[in-house]
Scaffold this motif. Structure first.
Motif, PDB file in Angstrom:
ATOM      1  N   ASP A  76     -25.800  33.001 -69.905  1.00 14.47           N
ATOM      2  CA  ASP A  76     -25.964  31.945 -68.903  1.00 14.47           C
ATOM      3  C   ASP A  76     -24.634  31.602 -68.233  1.00 14.47           C
ATOM      4  O   ASP A  76     -24.596  31.309 -67.030  1.00 14.47           O
ATOM      5  N   SER A 185     -33.891  23.933 -70.143  1.00 13.90           N
ATOM      6  CA  SER A 185     -35.316  24.201 -70.352  1.00 13.90           C
ATOM      7  C   SER A 185     -35.763  23.693 -71.715  1.00 13.90           C
ATOM      8  O   SER A 185     -36.960  23.541 -71.964  1.00 13.90           O
ATOM      9  N   ASP A 204     -41.705  23.437 -66.811  1.00 15.75           N
ATOM     10  CA  ASP A 204     -41.102  23.962 -65.589  1.00 15.75           C
ATOM     11  C   ASP A 204     -41.251  23.002 -64.412  1.00 15.75           C
ATOM     12  O   ASP A 204     -40.321  22.851 -63.603  1.00 15.75           O
ATOM     13  N   LYS A 239     -32.234  27.528 -64.132  1.00 16.14           N
ATOM     14  CA  LYS A 239     -32.916  27.207 -65.384  1.00 16.14           C
ATOM     15  C   LYS A 239     -32.220  27.922 -66.537  1.00 16.14           C
ATOM     16  O   LYS A 239     -32.236  29.140 -66.625  1.00 16.14           O
ATOM     17  N   GLN A 240     -31.586  27.137 -67.403  1.00 18.36           N
ATOM     18  CA  GLN A 240     -30.878  27.687 -68.550  1.00 18.36           C
ATOM     19  C   GLN A 240     -31.867  28.128 -69.630  1.00 18.36           C
ATOM     20  O   GLN A 240     -32.879  27.464 -69.872  1.00 18.36           O
ATOM     21  N   GLU A 241     -31.557  29.240 -70.302  1.00 20.25           N
ATOM     22  CA  GLU A 241     -32.418  29.725 -71.373  1.00 20.25           C
ATOM     23  C   GLU A 241     -32.079  29.042 -72.706  1.00 20.25           C
ATOM     24  O   GLU A 241     -31.145  28.250 -72.801  1.00 20.25           O
ATOM     25  N   SER A 245     -31.325  32.986 -76.848  1.00 20.85           N
ATOM     26  CA  SER A 245     -31.770  33.995 -75.889  1.00 20.85           C
ATOM     27  C   SER A 245     -30.721  35.098 -75.735  1.00 20.85           C
ATOM     28  O   SER A 245     -29.511  34.843 -75.772  1.00 20.85           O
ATOM     29  N   GLY A 249     -30.719  32.898 -67.990  1.00 21.19           N
ATOM     30  CA  GLY A 249     -31.656  32.241 -67.097  1.00 21.19           C
ATOM     31  C   GLY A 249     -31.387  32.678 -65.670  1.00 21.19           C
ATOM     32  O   GLY A 249     -30.515  33.526 -65.410  1.00 21.19           O
ATOM     33  N   THR A 250     -32.111  32.097 -64.726  1.00 21.31           N
ATOM     34  CA  THR A 250     -31.956  32.477 -63.326  1.00 21.31           C
ATOM     35  C   THR A 250     -32.107  31.259 -62.421  1.00 21.31           C
ATOM     36  O   THR A 250     -32.659  30.232 -62.816  1.00 21.31           O
ATOM     37  N   VAL A 273     -35.884  37.203 -62.365  1.00 24.10           N
ATOM     38  CA  VAL A 273     -36.133  37.050 -63.799  1.00 24.10           C
ATOM     39  C   VAL A 273     -35.469  38.191 -64.558  1.00 24.10           C
ATOM     40  O   VAL A 273     -35.368  39.317 -64.048  1.00 24.10           O
TER      41      VAL A 273
END
Length: 387
Positions: A76, A185, A204, A239-241, A245, A249-250, A273
């Motif tokens: 991230d 998230s 979301d 959006k952080q994972e 992970s 994120g993306t 993604v």
């Protein structure tokens, strides 16, 4: 002088009259606050059209270092900056703009903006926290579980990037700013000090709603600064994972506040993604790559048994595969064995994996990186380097 508050906003370019271009151009930079002139270099060679030229000496971000402590994973940390640069190209062309790390939001400003709104309400309102208060309607502090459900921390980090542009009078000035809002998230919390960590997923639709609300306030605060009233500002929602992970994120939406505009325009969706391979998830657009990766992995299984695992990830934009990255940790001990493995891998990359995407394969051991294989889209042979 506070080194975080100034931006080299005007540069007088030295035009080169030689027939053969030099790899560098000298330029003079004039700061807004001190009227002092310093020499900088503008490279004339652009590595790739997807990259911006940068001024030299390189100016570090005014909030340098915060991203490492505010985001969960190294994936991230990298993507929140790279992704912002990528979406900025929708507004700031790499042909016309130079890149510079953000010089307006210093560490103190960013840190204060990441607080809850009631935690620094004794400061100037332009520094109040952008995350929700942890107090209930009666002014009492919520218990951890209630806070996790009703008032989690939404905003995890803020990234700023500056884009400089050559003006008509042959100077370089601030052409625009991009802001990335990294959103959680999952909200992690403890019920008691030093106790176990719990997690509360954030839906979301809530991430999107809160992100857009925060973006409106950020634009208002930036426009309140005289030096930022007349430049376009791009703002993206990231959006952080989760903490565990292995893919980043993306960005999922962005907006543009045009020059002189106090608010935001229309939000634009971003369809990007990262997918981990192999995956058991059902997805029509990445099933083909997943099958190819499974075959790739099976071919390694047939000939080499003493490796630990094969982990892959694919980056999709608008449901189209853009690049593949594969990590292979090995337990080999001999150089000749590594050479043989790399030669074999190079062959099955060409036969098993898609030809029209960028592919990167890193082979590592306990000693570090052993080999790197790179294949550009539609190339007939990969580039191979054995360390």
């Amino acid at each position: 002088m506070n080194r975080f508050r100034w931006l080299p906003s005007i540069a007088v370019l030295a035009l080169l009259a030689a027939c053969v271009p030099s790899p560098e151009e000298d330029a003079e930079i004039l700061t807004d606050e001190t009227e002092e002139v310093e020499t900088t270099i503008i490279p004339s060679i652009q590595v790739d059209e997807s990259y911006y030229k940068t001024l030299i000496p390189y100016k570090e971000s005014a909030s340098r270092g915060l991203v490492v402590s505010n985001l969960y994973t190294k994936y991230d940390i990298k993507e929140v900056e790279a992704g912002l640069m990528r979406l900025s190209q929708n507004v700031f062309s790499t042909d016309d703009y130079f890149f510079q790390e953000g010089q307006y939001l210093d560490s103190n400003t960013v840190s204060n903006w990441l607080y809850r709104e009631n935690q620094n309400s004794n400061l100037d309102p332009s520094l109040w926290g952008l995350n929700p208060s942890n107090l209930d309607a009666s002014g009492n502090e919520m218990d951890p579980e209630t806070r996790a459900k009703k008032a989690p921390i939404y905003l995890a980090h803020i990234v700023e990037q500056n884009y400089l542009k050559k003006t008509a009078d042959n100077k370089v000035g601030l052409g625009g700013i991009s802001i990335g809002l990294a959103l959680n998230s999952i909200y992690y919390y403890q019920k008691e000090q030093y106790g176990e960590y719990y997690q509360e997923p954030i839906p979301d639709d809530v991430i999107e709603q809160k992100g857009k609300e925060i973006a409106e306030e950020v634009i208002t605060r930036l426009r309140a600064r005289p030096e930022l009233q007349d430049v376009p500002i791009v703002i993206g929602l990231f959006k952080q994972e989760a903490r565990n992970s292995i893919v980043p994120g993306t960005y999922f939406a962005y907006n543009v506040s045009d020059s002189g505009q106090n608010g935001l325009g229309d939000w634009q969706s971003i369809d990007e993604v990262y997918v981990t391979f192999p995956t058991s998830e059902e997805g029509n657009y990445y099933r083909e790559m997943n099958d190819a990766f499974q075959n790739f992995k099976q071919d390694i299984d047939k000939y080499f048994s003493n490796y630990t695992s094969v982990i892959g990830s694919g980056f999709y934009r608008n449901q189209q595969l853009q690049k593949v990255k594969i990590e292979i940790p090995i337990q080999f001990y001999g150089k000749t064995e590594i050479i043989g493995f790399v030669q074999y891998l190079s062959g099955i990359i060409l036969s098993q994996l898609p030809n029209d995407v960028s592919i990167e394969v890193n082979i590592t051991s306990i000693n570090g990186t052993e080999a790197l294989i790179l294949k550009e889209p539609n190339e007939s042979e990969p580039f191979v380097h054995i360390y």
